[in-house]
Scaffold this active site. Structure first.
Site, short mmCIF file in Angstrom:
data_model
loop_
_atom_site.label_atom_id
_atom_site.label_comp_id
_atom_site.label_asym_id
_atom_site.label_seq_id
_atom_site.Cartn_x
_atom_site.Cartn_y
_atom_site.Cartn_z
CG HIS A 64 -3.39 -1.56 -6.98
ND1 HIS A 64 -3.73 -0.84 -5.86
CD2 HIS A 64 -3.40 -2.86 -6.58
CE1 HIS A 64 -3.94 -1.66 -4.85
NE2 HIS A 64 -3.75 -2.90 -5.26
NE ARG A 78 -4.22 -1.54 0.06
CZ ARG A 78 -4.32 -2.61 -0.74
NH1 ARG A 78 -3.35 -2.92 -1.57
NH2 ARG A 78 -5.42 -3.35 -0.74
#
Ligand code: NAP
Length: 314
Positions: free
Chosen positions: A277, A229
């Site tokens: 991502h 993250r």
């Protein structure tokens, strides 16, 4: 009668339709429908929902919910958005996801190990020059987080000949990997890591963990891979270390704000590789089998699968 299970999501209609078609194949005994397709009585009765970035208020419209099955592995957003709802949050723990992540970790570790970014820059300038070559066994890769994804990635790197060291909250054992835990353990791992791979969940303890002080513990010319993250790494400190030539390159798949804004200077940083991502997307065909297993067990025995520990945040 087939149990009716609401599918509560904020994903695109196309993605939703794809998931529903996969559920229809792998969960034929369950009637899985978008929330809007449930009657008021069905909403009142639903004790479990399948979710993917759900709107919290939509979940609040299901008063009998006992647990939710998320299609994603990361849960920081759910933990914060569903703080006031006492239901069990079950995240995706698909062995295929760990395989996919281990493949990404190996790919981008090799990318840094074999100096691909530097050769790319040389090509741009038509420079024919050999750079120093190191063997994998002369390189230590540090993995922060030795859970489902980190442990398999560590094994994959070991199999490729790298020295691997890892860090977790509680002591873990991964064969062939020098495992550390706790704050001192982190400093030890950082100081050894020629390539650092971040595979931690985002929690109150890991937010901003890799700050200027900790990044400075990495060996000179170390590379960083963040597949966890964005908010775990202090981007300003990272860019400063790259600009100063202390760190060689960063591969970033995750960002504090996603999608990364088009005017973000990271896009053009010569020492940053940006991925949107994608290091380990959920695979619907295998993830739906995990969902099927969890739901079948629940409906036949009443057992709710292992849930996220809200106190620890993962
Ligand atoms: P996991 O199985 O829960 O493992 C988490 C690991 O991190 C565990 O080893 C845990 O320690 C460690 N950890 C947690 N808090 C810590 C702390 N404060 N200090 C030290 N270690 C800590 O999670 P996972 O399935 O491997 O997934 C990890 C993360 O990857 C997810 O949370 C998600 O954010 C991210 N992810 C990214 C993508 C992508 O495409 N980029 C895809 C999937 C997942 P213990 O072993 O002691 O519990």
């Amino acid at each position: 009668m087939r149990p009716v299970i609401p599918f509560v999501t904020r994903i695109s209609l196309d993605e939703q339709a794809h998931w529903l078609s996969v559920f229809a194949v792998h969960l034929p005994d369950m009637d899985i429908r978008p929330l809007t397709a449930l009657s008021e009585a069905e909403r009142q009765a639903a004790s479990v929902a399948i979710i993917a970035n759900p709107e919290p208020d939509e979940l609040r419209s299901l008063p009998s919910l006992v647990w939710v099955q998320s299609l994603w592995a990361g849960v920081e957003r759910l933990v914060s958005e569903l703080e006031d709802m006492p239901l069990a949050i079950v995240r995706m723990t698909d062995p295929q996801l760990a395989e996919t992540m281990a493949e990404a970790v190996l790919t981008f570790t090799l990318y840094l190990h074999r100096d691909v970014p530097a050769y790319r820059r040389q090509q741009d300038q038509r420079i024919w020059a050999e750079r120093p070559h190191r063997l994998p066994q002369e390189r230590t890769v540090g993995i922060l987080g030795l859970g489902n994804l980190g442990a398999l990635s560590a094994r994959r790197l070991r199999a490729n000949g790298f020295n691997v060291t890892g860090w977790s909250r509680t002591p873990q054992i991964v064969e062939g990997v020098a495992c550390h835990s706790g704050p001192d353990g982190l400093d030890a791992v950082l100081s050894l890591s020629d390539i650092l791979v971040v595979l931690l969940p985002l929690t109150s303890e890991t937010r901003g963990l890799l700050d200027a002080r900790r990044l400075a513990l990495l060996p000179s010319q170390a590379g960083l891979i963040n597949f966890a993250r964005g908010a775990i790494v202090d981007t300003t400190a990272l860019v400063a270390a790259l600009d100063a030539g202390r760190l060689s390159h960063a591969v970033l798949d995750v960002f504090a704000r996603e999608p990364l804004p088009v005017d973000d200077p990271l896009w053009e940083h010569p020492s940053v590789t940006i991925l949107p991502h994608v290091s380990a997307p959920t695979t619907p065909s295998t993830a739906s089998l995990i969902v099927a297993e969890n739901l079948s067990r629940y409906f036949s025995t009443g057992e709710v699968p292992a849930a996220v520990d809200r106190q620890r945040g993962y």
